[in-house]
Design an enzyme around this catalytic site. Structure first.
Site, PDB file in Angstrom:
ATOM      1  N   HIS A 189       0.804  -1.232   0.000  1.00 63.10           N
ATOM      2  CA  HIS A 189       0.000   0.000   0.000  1.00 63.10           C
ATOM      3  C   HIS A 189       0.834   1.277   0.000  1.00 63.10           C
ATOM      4  CE1 HIS A 189       0.538  -1.824   3.965  1.00 63.10           C
ATOM      5  NE2 HIS A 189       0.879  -0.598   4.336  1.00 63.10           N
TER       6      HIS A 189
ATOM      7  N   CYS B 163       7.933  -1.220  -2.292  1.00 66.70           N
ATOM      8  CA  CYS B 163       7.280  -0.972  -0.996  1.00 66.70           C
ATOM      9  C   CYS B 163       7.752   0.405  -0.524  1.00 66.70           C
ATOM     10  CB  CYS B 163       7.587  -2.077   0.008  1.00 66.70           C
ATOM     11  SG  CYS B 163       9.338  -2.282   0.432  1.00 66.70           S
ATOM     12  N   GLY B 164       7.656   0.704   0.747  1.00 73.37           N
ATOM     13  CA  GLY B 164       8.069   2.028   1.210  1.00 73.37           C
ATOM     14  C   GLY B 164       9.552   2.265   1.038  1.00 73.37           C
TER      15      GLY B 164
ATOM     16  N   GLY C  74      11.754  -0.466  -0.164  1.00 75.43           N
ATOM     17  CA  GLY C  74      12.348  -1.475  -1.064  1.00 75.43           C
ATOM     18  C   GLY C  74      13.035  -2.593  -0.291  1.00 75.43           C
TER      19      GLY C  74
ATOM     20  N   HIS D  34      26.621  -7.772 -12.914  1.00 81.28           N
ATOM     21  CA  HIS D  34      27.535  -8.573 -12.097  1.00 81.28           C
ATOM     22  C   HIS D  34      26.856  -9.623 -11.223  1.00 81.28           C
ATOM     23  CE1 HIS D  34      31.154  -5.556 -12.250  1.00 81.28           C
ATOM     24  NE2 HIS D  34      30.739  -5.951 -13.437  1.00 81.28           N
ATOM     25  N   ASN D  35      25.631  -9.334 -10.737  1.00 81.43           N
ATOM     26  CA  ASN D  35      24.972 -10.263  -9.802  1.00 81.43           C
ATOM     27  C   ASN D  35      23.878 -11.087 -10.473  1.00 81.43           C
ATOM     28  OD1 ASN D  35      24.867  -7.332  -7.788  1.00 81.43           O
ATOM     29  ND2 ASN D  35      26.455  -8.895  -7.627  1.00 81.43           N
TER      30      ASN D  35
ATOM     31  N   HIS E 171      31.881 -13.375 -13.262  1.00 77.84           N
ATOM     32  CA  HIS E 171      30.742 -13.107 -12.383  1.00 77.84           C
ATOM     33  C   HIS E 171      29.848 -14.330 -12.227  1.00 77.84           C
ATOM     34  CE1 HIS E 171      32.026  -9.012 -12.303  1.00 77.84           C
ATOM     35  NE2 HIS E 171      32.011  -8.974 -13.624  1.00 77.84           N
TER      36      HIS E 171
HETATM   37  C1  RB5 Z   1       4.705  -0.208   5.063  1.00 76.65           C
HETATM   38  O1  RB5 Z   1       4.312   0.824   5.896  1.00 76.65           O
HETATM   39  C2  RB5 Z   1       6.225  -0.299   5.029  1.00 76.65           C
HETATM   40  O2  RB5 Z   1       6.695  -0.827   6.209  1.00 76.65           O
HETATM   41  C3  RB5 Z   1       6.665  -1.113   3.857  1.00 76.65           C
HETATM   42  O3  RB5 Z   1       6.179  -0.545   2.685  1.00 76.65           O
HETATM   43  C4  RB5 Z   1       8.152  -1.253   3.590  1.00 76.65           C
HETATM   44  O4  RB5 Z   1       8.797  -0.047   3.632  1.00 76.65           O
HETATM   45  C5  RB5 Z   1       8.850  -2.296   4.324  1.00 76.65           C
HETATM   46  O5  RB5 Z   1      10.056  -2.544   4.092  1.00 76.65           O
END
Ligand code: RB5
Length: 146
Positions: A9, A65-66, A68, A98-99, A133
Site C-alpha cells: 500500500h 514498498c516504502g 524497497g 555482475h549479480n 561473475h
Molecule cells: C509499510 O508501511 C512499510 O513498512 C513497507 O512498505 C516497507 O517499507 C517495508 O520494508
C-alpha cells in the site's frame, strides 16, 4: 520479455506507473497488485512475484514498498531469487551486469516515480555479463543449496 510487478500500500502509484511504462515499451507485464484502496503486508506480494520469477514464468520482477528493503528481504527467501534494493542508477545497472539479479526492489518513500522508472529501464535492458561473475553467482547458489 515477461516481467512481474507488485507492491504494497505504500507504493501503488509507483507500481502502476512502472507497469504502464513497461507495457508502453513492449514488455509483457503480469501485475500482482495491489491496487488503490487496498492494504497488504509486503511479504505476501514479494512471495507471489518471487515464485513467478523462480518458476521462469516471468524473466524478471519489480517489487515496490516504502523502502524497497522489506520486499527484497522477503523475495530473497525464495530459492533462485536474487533481489536487489536499489535507489540509484549505478546499482540498478551493475546488479544485472555482475549479480544477475532477477528482481529489482524500489522504495516509493525513497525515490520519486521518475527515478524509479529510470532504474527499471536500466534493470530490464541490461544483460548479465557472465564470465568471472558467473562463478560468484554460482557461489551464492551454493550457499542457498547447502
Ligand atoms: C509499510 O508501511 C512499510 O513498512 C513497507 O512498505 C516497507 O517499507 C517495508 O520494508
Amino acid at each position: 520479455m515477461k516481467i512481474a510487478v507488485g507492491c504494497d500500500h505504500a507504493a501503488v502509484e509507483h507500481k502502476n506507473d512502472i507497469r504502464d511504462y513497461l507495457i508502453e515499451n513492449g514488455f509483457d507485464v503480469t501485475d500482482f497488485g495491489i491496487n488503490e484502496n487496498q492494504t497488504i503486508d509486503y511479504p505476501v506480494i514479494a512471495k507471489q512475484v518471487a515464485l513467478c520469477v523462480s518458476s521462469n514464468e516471468c524473466e524478471l520482477g519489480i517489487l515496490v514498498c516504502g523502502t524497497g528493503i522489506g520486499m527484497s528481504l522477503a523475495a530473497n527467501k525464495v530459492k533462485g531469487i536474487r533481489a536487489a534494493a536499489c535507489s540509484e542508477h549505478f546499482s540498478a545497472k551493475y546488479t544485472r551486469l555482475h549479480n544477475d539479479s532477477n528482481i529489482l526492489c524500489l522504495g516509493a518513500r525513497v525515490i520519486g516515480v521518475g527515478t524509479a522508472i529510470e532504474l527499471v529501464d536500466l534493470f530490464v535492458n541490461t544483460k548479465f555479463e557472465g564470465g568471472r561473475h558467473q562463478r560468484r553467482v554460482d557461489m551464492i547458489t551454493d550457499i542457498e543449496n547447502n
